[in-house]
Write a protein that holds these residues in place. Structure first.
Motif, mmCIF file in Angstrom:
data_model
loop_
_atom_site.group_PDB
_atom_site.id
_atom_site.type_symbol
_atom_site.label_atom_id
_atom_site.label_comp_id
_atom_site.label_asym_id
_atom_site.label_seq_id
_atom_site.Cartn_x
_atom_site.Cartn_y
_atom_site.Cartn_z
ATOM 1 N N ARG A 33 0.844 -1.187 0.000
ATOM 2 C CA ARG A 33 0.000 0.000 0.000
ATOM 3 C C ARG A 33 0.883 1.242 0.000
ATOM 4 N NH1 ARG A 33 -5.516 1.036 2.897
ATOM 5 N NH2 ARG A 33 -5.219 2.717 1.368
ATOM 6 N N TRP A 81 1.025 5.619 0.440
ATOM 7 C CA TRP A 81 0.385 6.750 1.102
ATOM 8 C C TRP A 81 1.097 8.016 0.645
ATOM 9 C CZ3 TRP A 81 -3.653 5.037 4.138
ATOM 10 C CH2 TRP A 81 -3.629 3.662 4.452
ATOM 11 N N GLN A 103 -1.846 7.155 9.517
ATOM 12 C CA GLN A 103 -2.883 6.437 8.779
ATOM 13 C C GLN A 103 -2.390 5.060 8.344
ATOM 14 O OE1 GLN A 103 -6.134 7.678 8.164
ATOM 15 N NE2 GLN A 103 -6.378 5.501 7.744
ATOM 16 N N ASP A 117 -3.999 1.552 9.640
ATOM 17 C CA ASP A 117 -4.536 0.619 8.652
ATOM 18 C C ASP A 117 -3.913 -0.760 8.798
ATOM 19 O OD1 ASP A 117 -6.293 0.572 6.104
ATOM 20 O OD2 ASP A 117 -4.436 -0.387 5.445
#
Length: 252
Positions: free
Chosen positions: A34, A36, A73, A77
């Motif tokens: 992921r 960001w 964040q 997550d």
């Protein structure tokens, strides 16, 4: 395992999540990725992520707040406490041993700096590990992060078709940290150069000895410091030492 990246260029990470053995492993769910973007955590209309350095000088410095909020964040997550890694010239030298350490864990959050650097207050408060690929400068941490992800993911069970492939790699602990031996495939003769006879013999013991000796020969020639490091760790056998002694005497 999961890797997260704080990056201004998230598309760069498609290389490891979509291509090659890491891409296949990603599709199989062996690992996750992921990204960001700190710009998504800015509050001004221009989505500002940098500012001029105090004290003057060239370039810009990445702001702490957008990075801090992006990291919060990412960690929320994930729901765990991984290493938060900054790619930095001041960091520990990344090598196969570090890759193997990371492969035993849950992954990491990789912080990719840009411009002249990152506000030191963010580094002091949030970074748990700094890593460097070597003594050279890149435009940002993304390329170094891609190298780290690739080297770690390929060590995970099920990523490579043959688990022995990783153990035979250069610098791997199972190879005493030495360089790998040369490899050959079809045709048997290529431009008048034949495959070494021992590899055609089918005698696994002789082949194993040949590969070890070729590994020692190549390492002694190209990276002699790795020989000494393996010797200090007690990873060279008496047969290894006899071969190295004969090799040294033949080159005097």
């Amino acid at each position: 395992m999961r890797f997260d990246a704080l990056t201004l260029f998230p598309d760069m990470f498609n290389v490891v999540s979509e291509a090659g053995v890491t891409g296949r492993a990603h599709k199989q769910g062996i690992w996750q990725m992921r990204t960001w973007n700190p710009r998504d955590y800015t509050t001004d209309v221009h989505r500002t992520v940098d500012d001029r350095p105090y004290g003057g000088g060239p370039g810009m410095v990445m702001l702490a707040d957008p990075l801090n909020d992006a990291l919060d964040q990412a960690l929320a997550d994930r729901g765990d406490s991984p290493e938060v890694i900054l790619l930095s010239p001041t960091g520990r030298r990344f090598d196969q041993a570090v890759a193997q350490e990371l492969a035993q864990g849950p992954g990491a959050v990789l912080v990719c700096g840009r411009y002249e650097g990152i506000d030191q207050r963010f580094i002091d408060a949030r970074i748990t590990l700094e890593l460097s690929l070597g003594d050279f400068v890149l435009s940002g941490g993304e390329i170094a992060s891609l190298a780290i992800i690739d080297s770690v993911v390929r060590l995970l069970p099920g990523v490579l078709n043959d688990a022995d492939s990783a153990r035979q790699d250069s610098f791997h602990a199972d190879n005493s940290g030495l360089l790998d031996s040369p490899h050959f495939t079809r045709p048997e003769v290529y431009r008048d150069q034949a495959v070494p006879e021992v590899l055609m013999s089918g005698h696994h013991g002789r082949i194993q000895v040949w590969r070890r000796e070729q590994s020692l020969r190549l390492t002694a020639l190209r990276r002699p410091e790795l020989i000494e490091q393996a010797r200090q760790r007690g990873e060279l056998t008496k047969a290894d030492e006899r071969f190295l002694a004969a090799l040294a005497s033949s080159t005097v």
